[in-house]
Write a protein that holds these residues in place. Structure first.
Motif, mmCIF file in Angstrom:
data_model
loop_
_atom_site.group_PDB
_atom_site.id
_atom_site.type_symbol
_atom_site.label_atom_id
_atom_site.label_comp_id
_atom_site.label_asym_id
_atom_site.label_seq_id
_atom_site.Cartn_x
_atom_site.Cartn_y
_atom_site.Cartn_z
ATOM 1 N N UNK A 161 3.681 25.594 5.660
ATOM 2 C CA UNK A 161 3.307 24.511 6.570
ATOM 3 C C UNK A 161 4.505 23.592 6.715
ATOM 4 N N UNK A 162 4.909 23.311 7.936
ATOM 5 C CA UNK A 162 6.123 22.512 8.124
ATOM 6 C C UNK A 162 5.918 21.460 9.194
ATOM 7 N N UNK A 163 6.647 20.355 9.012
ATOM 8 C CA UNK A 163 6.692 19.332 10.041
ATOM 9 C C UNK A 163 5.619 18.274 9.860
ATOM 10 N N UNK A 164 5.684 17.247 10.718
ATOM 11 C CA UNK A 164 4.680 16.206 10.695
ATOM 12 C C UNK A 164 4.602 15.515 9.353
ATOM 13 N N UNK A 165 3.434 15.665 8.696
ATOM 14 C CA UNK A 165 3.177 14.951 7.451
ATOM 15 C C UNK A 165 3.772 15.626 6.234
ATOM 16 N N UNK A 166 4.326 16.827 6.372
ATOM 17 C CA UNK A 166 4.782 17.587 5.207
ATOM 18 C C UNK A 166 6.276 17.452 4.947
ATOM 19 N N UNK A 167 7.042 17.074 5.960
ATOM 20 C CA UNK A 167 8.497 17.027 5.834
ATOM 21 C C UNK A 167 8.983 15.731 6.463
ATOM 22 N N UNK A 168 9.372 14.770 5.627
ATOM 23 C CA UNK A 168 9.662 13.421 6.095
ATOM 24 C C UNK A 168 11.139 13.064 6.049
ATOM 25 N N UNK A 169 12.002 14.074 5.956
ATOM 26 C CA UNK A 169 13.436 13.786 5.832
ATOM 27 C C UNK A 169 13.986 13.021 7.022
ATOM 28 N N UNK A 171 -1.371 11.774 9.132
ATOM 29 C CA UNK A 171 -1.709 11.809 10.560
ATOM 30 C C UNK A 171 -2.599 10.639 10.976
ATOM 31 N N UNK A 172 -3.483 10.186 10.082
ATOM 32 C CA UNK A 172 -4.347 9.041 10.390
ATOM 33 C C UNK A 172 -3.522 7.765 10.499
ATOM 34 N N UNK A 173 -2.512 7.649 9.644
ATOM 35 C CA UNK A 173 -1.609 6.498 9.692
ATOM 36 C C UNK A 173 -0.784 6.524 10.974
ATOM 37 N N UNK A 174 -0.320 7.710 11.342
ATOM 38 C CA UNK A 174 0.526 7.849 12.528
ATOM 39 C C UNK A 174 -0.215 7.456 13.799
ATOM 40 N N UNK A 175 -1.539 7.672 13.828
ATOM 41 C CA UNK A 175 -2.319 7.316 15.021
ATOM 42 C C UNK A 175 -2.487 5.804 15.168
ATOM 43 N N UNK A 176 -2.188 5.063 14.110
ATOM 44 C CA UNK A 176 -2.338 3.613 14.135
ATOM 45 C C UNK A 176 -0.966 2.935 14.250
ATOM 46 N N UNK A 177 -0.101 3.489 15.120
ATOM 47 C CA UNK A 177 1.287 3.020 15.168
ATOM 48 C C UNK A 177 1.431 1.584 15.667
ATOM 49 N N UNK A 186 0.862 -1.190 0.000
ATOM 50 C CA UNK A 186 0.000 0.000 0.000
ATOM 51 C C UNK A 186 0.892 1.232 0.000
ATOM 52 N N UNK A 187 0.574 2.205 -0.828
ATOM 53 C CA UNK A 187 1.441 3.372 -0.996
ATOM 54 C C UNK A 187 0.636 4.651 -0.798
ATOM 55 N N UNK A 188 0.931 5.362 0.292
ATOM 56 C CA UNK A 188 0.242 6.611 0.587
ATOM 57 C C UNK A 188 1.101 7.795 0.149
ATOM 58 N N UNK A 189 0.551 8.633 -0.721
ATOM 59 C CA UNK A 189 1.252 9.838 -1.172
ATOM 60 C C UNK A 189 0.493 11.080 -0.724
ATOM 61 N N UNK A 190 -0.240 10.945 0.366
ATOM 62 C CA UNK A 190 -1.130 12.000 0.842
ATOM 63 C C UNK A 190 -0.671 12.555 2.180
ATOM 64 N N UNK A 191 -0.545 13.861 2.255
ATOM 65 C CA UNK A 191 -0.263 14.485 3.552
ATOM 66 C C UNK A 191 -1.494 14.445 4.447
ATOM 67 N N UNK A 192 -2.676 14.347 3.862
ATOM 68 C CA UNK A 192 -3.901 14.289 4.660
ATOM 69 C C UNK A 192 -4.021 12.971 5.414
#
Length: 512
Positions: free
Chosen positions: A412-420, A93-99, A84-90
């Protein structure tokens, strides 16, 4: 002649049968897809087409196959697995809550087994106990901004001064291979910070063995092992032996990072020999991504004369004080008062980052108010390249290198927008240490040197990349030969000071 024709005909029919069976298998595997699962993107070659595409095209593959810009998540079928490949910043955060359900733990277990050569008992401890949780905790704690990290940073900075003096001390023009020198400088500085001044990589044989092992890391972890002659494993044995020797008498100036990891491993039940092997995987995380990130930051700055001049002026104004022959670099000011340097560093990460953060789906998981289903046993990836080039986040210049981008207060910076540095909650715990190291080295080179491509060459706009490396920022396929000249007005004795201890010692990174 007739026999030859019959043989060719038989071969052609056999190939046709194989291709037909592959397409049939691909079709049947897709037959059981749930309507809520992300839609499949078909590859031209069934079963393995997407795997070939990722290997050949690298980070751009996800942009090539995505024919609908509104699609936020899709499925790549690779053999009997779904990626599964997510290319969405939206959705991030939903993915992160399901750690827990979308877990990073299996990746850590694989590293311990494949790279750390864990025996059955060590493998069991990583899988069945709280070792991973405790291990992660001690790393985050020892690498958090504060006295322990400051101590590591100062020891690392002192080694930077040594290697720069070795390069520039006689004042003569030098011709070097930029990636080769970057690899050496980062290895020595990082190792002093983490292991102390008497670290294993002072031994040339150990240094060379580590990078020889590193070249085989992808093969060792993938299960498709091309290390037929075991060159990588022999090199790993040298690194393991060096760490076993180091761990028999850990020096007093070792870092809290190394010491607390060591104590955690032993207290969790690992034998001394097994713990030392797991400690030998530490430099993979310490060096693999820092080297190419430093290389490209230098590349981007020195290939742009106007940018070089502006960053040089900023550093000299806010981070350097001069008294006679003494020049002092203030680390606190470098971190907090040189916004163009920091922005350029992060823009380099944004445009050069290729890593796809990956999670294993450990149980059937619903996302987006039940609209999206991820099935247990498959994998989820979040390719940073696709997100970093999103115009919805970074505007119409998303595909351009804009040094000032991260100085924009409206970005907008951090979280879902900057994954370095990874995807929360699994951010690289060493990001503050690595960022400080790169900023120090870059600042010193900017202020003390002029760097130009060797005669007959020039800075390439889009140099070839080495896709085989297991890194988040790809190395160049071919090293760059450059000429390094000392800037005469900045000759003298160089020192580093921590700066005002009452001010934040954190680099204000987009990822925190």
């Amino acid at each position: 002649m007739i026999n030859m024709i019959n043989m060719i005909t038989t071969i052609l029919y056999a190939l046709l049968a194989v291709v037909s069976l592959a397409y049939l298998a691909d079709y049947l595997l897709a037959w059981n897809d749930d309507p809520k699962e992300p839609p499949r993107l078909r590859a031209r070659i069934p079963l393995i087409g997407h795997l070939i595409g990722i290997i050949v095209s690298g980070p751009s593959y996800h942009s090539v196959i995505r024919n609908d810009e509104t699609t936020e998540i899709y499925t790549l079928g690779i053999l009997n697995y779904k990626l599964y490949t997510s290319v969405s910043t939206r959705l991030l955060p939903l993915i992160q809550r399901q750690s827990r359900a979308l877990s990073f733990r299996p990746m850590i277990q694989t590293v311990a087994r494949k790279w750390g050569d864990a025996n059955d008992e060590t493998d069991r401890l990583f899988r069945e106990t709280d070792l991973i949780t405790e291990f992660s905790h001690v790393m985050k704690t020892s690498l958090a901004p504060g006295p322990q990290l400051d101590e590591m940073n100062m020891r690392m900075a002192q080694r930077v001064l040594v290697d720069l003096d070795l390069l520039l001390g006689d004042g003569k023009e030098k011709k070097i291979k930029l990636l080769e020198w970057a690899r050496f400088a980062i290895t020595q500085a990082s190792s002093c910070g983490v292991y102390g001044n008497q670290h294993p990589f002072l031994d040339d044989k150990v240094y060379e063995a580590f990078w020889a092992w590193h070249a085989h890391l992808s093969a060792h972890i993938s299960g498709i092992n091309f290390d037929i002659l075991s060159h990588g494993y022999h090199a790993r044995a040298v690194v393991f032996a060096a760490h076993a020797k180091y761990c028999t008498s850990i020096p007093p100036d070792t870092s809290s990072l190394f010491l607390t990891r060591w104590q955690c491993l032993l207290s969790s039940g690992l034998s001394v020999s097994e713990a030392s092997k797991q400690q030998a995987t530490l430099p993979i995380g310490m060096l693999s991504n820092t080297v190419p990130t430093f290389f490209w930051t230098i590349y981007e700055i020195f290939s742009r004369p106007a940018l070089l001049s502006s960053i040089r002026s900023e550093i000299l104004t806010f981070a350097i004080t001069t008294s006679g022959p003494r020049h002092i670099l203030n680390l606190t000011n470098l971190k907090t008062s040189c916004p163009l340097l920091l922005s350029t560093f992060q823009e380099t990460q944004r445009t050069r980052h290729i890593h796809a953060a990956i999670r294993k789906v450990t149980t059937n998981t619903l996302l987006d108010s039940g609209k999206v289903l991820l099935k247990e046993g498959n994998y989820l990836q979040m390719p940073g390249h696709a997100i970093h080039y999103s115009q919805s986040t970074y505007g119409p210049t998303a595909r351009d290198f804009v040094p000032e981008r991260f100085m924009d207060p409206n970005l907008k910076r951090g979280g879902a927008d900057f994954l370095a540095w990874g995807a929360p909650p699994h951010l690289c715990p060493a990001r503050q240490f690595a960022a400080t190291e790169i900023l120090i080295l870059v600042a010193m080179l900017v202020v003390r040197t002029d760097i130009h491509p060797a005669e007959g060459t020039e800075w390439e706009e889009k140099p070839g990349l080495e896709f085989a490396d297991p890194v988040t920022v790809l190395n160049p396929k071919r090293d760059v030969e450059v000429v390094v000249r000392v800037r005469g007005e900045k000759e003298g004795r160089w020192e580093v000071e921590m700066g005002d201890g009452s001010r934040a010692s954190r680099v204000p990174l987009a990822s925190g």
